[in-house]
Design a protein around this motif. Sequence first.
Motif, PDB file in Angstrom:
ATOM      1  N   GLU A   1       6.827   5.673  13.944  1.00  0.00           N
ATOM      2  CA  GLU A   1       6.395   6.098  12.464  1.00  0.00           C
ATOM      3  C   GLU A   1       5.664   7.450  13.717  1.00  0.00           C
ATOM      4  O   GLU A   1       4.525   6.320  14.242  1.00  0.00           O
ATOM      5  CB  GLU A   1       5.920   5.351  12.209  1.00  0.00           C
ATOM      6  N   ASP A   2       6.012   8.346  13.521  1.00  0.00           N
ATOM      7  CA  ASP A   2       4.791   9.353  14.709  1.00  0.00           C
ATOM      8  C   ASP A   2       3.382   9.628  13.949  1.00  0.00           C
ATOM      9  O   ASP A   2       2.478   9.953  14.206  1.00  0.00           O
ATOM     10  CB  ASP A   2       5.835  10.227  15.012  1.00  0.00           C
ATOM     11  N   GLY A   3       3.390   9.714  12.462  1.00  0.00           N
ATOM     12  CA  GLY A   3       2.216   9.991  12.222  1.00  0.00           C
ATOM     13  C   GLY A   3       1.741   8.927  11.332  1.00  0.00           C
ATOM     14  O   GLY A   3       1.763   8.389  11.049  1.00  0.00           O
ATOM     15  N   ARG A   4       0.277   9.407  11.809  1.00  0.00           N
ATOM     16  CA  ARG A   4      -0.983   8.732  11.509  1.00  0.00           C
ATOM     17  C   ARG A   4      -1.331   8.252  10.391  1.00  0.00           C
ATOM     18  O   ARG A   4      -1.126   6.795  10.337  1.00  0.00           O
ATOM     19  CB  ARG A   4      -2.571   9.130  12.185  1.00  0.00           C
ATOM     20  N   VAL A   5      -0.822   8.542   9.396  1.00  0.00           N
ATOM     21  CA  VAL A   5      -0.821   8.162   7.614  1.00  0.00           C
ATOM     22  C   VAL A   5      -0.024   6.831   7.806  1.00  0.00           C
ATOM     23  O   VAL A   5      -0.112   5.878   7.186  1.00  0.00           O
ATOM     24  CB  VAL A   5      -0.588   9.315   6.587  1.00  0.00           C
ATOM     25  N   GLY A   6       1.378   7.116   8.009  1.00  0.00           N
ATOM     26  CA  GLY A   6       2.674   6.604   7.868  1.00  0.00           C
ATOM     27  C   GLY A   6       1.595   4.971   8.632  1.00  0.00           C
ATOM     28  O   GLY A   6       2.076   4.176   8.885  1.00  0.00           O
ATOM     29  N   GLN A   7       1.509   5.259  10.090  1.00  0.00           N
ATOM     30  CA  GLN A   7       1.214   4.568  10.826  1.00  0.00           C
ATOM     31  C   GLN A   7       0.167   3.268  10.350  1.00  0.00           C
ATOM     32  O   GLN A   7       0.140   1.575  10.344  1.00  0.00           O
ATOM     33  CB  GLN A   7       0.713   3.991  12.541  1.00  0.00           C
ATOM     34  N   ARG A   8      -0.970   4.132   9.765  1.00  0.00           N
ATOM     35  CA  ARG A   8      -1.778   3.138   8.920  1.00  0.00           C
ATOM     36  C   ARG A   8      -1.711   2.196   8.382  1.00  0.00           C
ATOM     37  O   ARG A   8      -1.640   0.911   7.835  1.00  0.00           O
ATOM     38  CB  ARG A   8      -3.145   3.743   8.088  1.00  0.00           C
ATOM     39  N   LEU A   9      -0.688   2.590   6.838  1.00  0.00           N
ATOM     40  CA  LEU A   9      -0.389   2.226   6.192  1.00  0.00           C
ATOM     41  C   LEU A   9       1.297   1.201   6.527  1.00  0.00           C
ATOM     42  O   LEU A   9       0.860  -0.402   5.296  1.00  0.00           O
ATOM     43  CB  LEU A   9       0.681   3.407   5.047  1.00  0.00           C
ATOM     44  N   ILE A  10       1.642   1.125   7.348  1.00  0.00           N
ATOM     45  CA  ILE A  10       2.805   0.032   8.064  1.00  0.00           C
ATOM     46  C   ILE A  10       2.165  -0.783   8.520  1.00  0.00           C
ATOM     47  O   ILE A  10       2.335  -2.399   8.245  1.00  0.00           O
ATOM     48  CB  ILE A  10       4.029   0.402   9.401  1.00  0.00           C
ATOM     49  N   ARG A  11       0.649  -0.365   9.296  1.00  0.00           N
ATOM     50  CA  ARG A  11      -0.419  -1.762   9.217  1.00  0.00           C
ATOM     51  C   ARG A  11      -0.461  -2.798   8.463  1.00  0.00           C
ATOM     52  O   ARG A  11      -1.183  -3.675   8.060  1.00  0.00           O
ATOM     53  CB  ARG A  11      -1.216  -1.911  10.780  1.00  0.00           C
ATOM     54  N   GLU A  12      -1.187  -1.693   7.142  1.00  0.00           N
ATOM     55  CA  GLU A  12      -2.568  -2.260   6.324  1.00  0.00           C
ATOM     56  C   GLU A  12      -0.763  -3.193   5.528  1.00  0.00           C
ATOM     57  O   GLU A  12      -1.330  -4.609   4.961  1.00  0.00           O
ATOM     58  CB  GLU A  12      -1.966  -1.268   5.468  1.00  0.00           C
ATOM     59  N   ASN A  13       0.058  -2.842   4.892  1.00  0.00           N
ATOM     60  CA  ASN A  13       1.459  -3.284   4.527  1.00  0.00           C
ATOM     61  C   ASN A  13       2.259  -5.202   5.565  1.00  0.00           C
ATOM     62  O   ASN A  13       2.410  -5.839   4.993  1.00  0.00           O
ATOM     63  CB  ASN A  13       2.646  -2.659   4.370  1.00  0.00           C
ATOM     64  N   VAL A  14       2.198  -4.416   6.813  1.00  0.00           N
ATOM     65  CA  VAL A  14       2.091  -5.519   7.481  1.00  0.00           C
ATOM     66  C   VAL A  14       1.418  -6.883   7.985  1.00  0.00           C
ATOM     67  O   VAL A  14       1.465  -7.944   7.224  1.00  0.00           O
ATOM     68  CB  VAL A  14       2.776  -5.637   8.606  1.00  0.00           C
ATOM     69  N   ALA A  15      -0.001  -6.643   7.237  1.00  0.00           N
ATOM     70  CA  ALA A  15      -0.897  -6.741   6.734  1.00  0.00           C
ATOM     71  C   ALA A  15      -0.514  -8.577   5.983  1.00  0.00           C
ATOM     72  O   ALA A  15      -1.056  -9.657   5.959  1.00  0.00           O
ATOM     73  CB  ALA A  15      -2.399  -6.754   7.088  1.00  0.00           C
TER      74      ALA A  15
ATOM     75  N   ALA B   1       0.558  -0.995  -0.284  1.00  0.00           N
ATOM     76  CA  ALA B   1      -0.424  -0.107  -0.085  1.00  0.00           C
ATOM     77  C   ALA B   1       1.077   1.458  -0.328  1.00  0.00           C
ATOM     78  O   ALA B   1       1.641   1.079   1.194  1.00  0.00           O
ATOM     79  CB  ALA B   1      -0.448  -0.003   1.249  1.00  0.00           C
ATOM     80  N   GLU B   2       0.187   2.084  -0.861  1.00  0.00           N
ATOM     81  CA  GLU B   2       1.269   3.592  -1.277  1.00  0.00           C
ATOM     82  C   GLU B   2       0.672   5.575  -0.125  1.00  0.00           C
ATOM     83  O   GLU B   2      -1.520   4.559  -0.172  1.00  0.00           O
ATOM     84  CB  GLU B   2       1.501   3.932  -2.098  1.00  0.00           C
ATOM     85  N   VAL B   3       0.930   5.755  -0.371  1.00  0.00           N
ATOM     86  CA  VAL B   3       0.446   6.875   0.277  1.00  0.00           C
ATOM     87  C   VAL B   3       0.120   7.104  -1.100  1.00  0.00           C
ATOM     88  O   VAL B   3      -0.302   7.659  -2.541  1.00  0.00           O
ATOM     89  CB  VAL B   3       1.102   8.293  -0.110  1.00  0.00           C
ATOM     90  N   GLY B   4      -1.783   7.861  -0.455  1.00  0.00           N
ATOM     91  CA  GLY B   4      -2.991   8.072  -1.468  1.00  0.00           C
ATOM     92  C   GLY B   4      -3.219   9.458  -2.153  1.00  0.00           C
ATOM     93  O   GLY B   4      -2.647  10.225  -1.069  1.00  0.00           O
TER      94      GLY B   4
END
Length: 192
Positions: A80-94, A14-17
């Motif tokens: 990662e302190d940014g909410r967007v980054g945290q969301r992308l990390i969680r999505e990519n880890v999954a 997943a990437e930055v939208g």
Amino acid sequence: MRIVGGANRGLTLAEVGEGDAAAHLRPTSDRVREAVFNLLEGGRFGDPVAGARVLDLFAGTGALSLEALSRGAMEAVLVEDGRVGQRLIRENVARAKREGQARVLATDATKLPANAGEAFKLCFLDPPYGRGLGTKALASALAGRWLAPGALVVWEEAGPMMPLPGTGLLDRRSYGGTAVTLLRVDQAQARS
């Protein structure tokens, strides 16, 4: 953006939208990631990836840590302190099915708390370019005992970076507008 090697090779991340542009995330390109891992796995620096505990400062989308896990790293902590980054990390880890090996530490990489656990042998440092944040984050990681003696630091910036006290320069490479500096944590520094 995809994983370029190892067990998860070819996995699309997943990437930055368009709606996430304000997050100012700049993921490491597939080409640069592949070059970095070719350098790490080429034998010149031992085998820093296989079985490693990885600390990923300014983790963004998590691509560097997930690449390391795909290539045999044991565990990764993605700061990662940014909410967007945290969301992308969680999505990519999954997506990579690495939930048991990767965890997000939602904090500012320049102000790490003291590390209460085992130190890390491999560190990715990919701050926003040109702001001096990489220097602050590496100093914080060293002061907080996050990095093991002899740990390898892979620092991505717009230009080559100078070693901090407690680290030594191993190599510098340039890939277009991206400079990668490899540092080794001194044996004495990590213990003090």
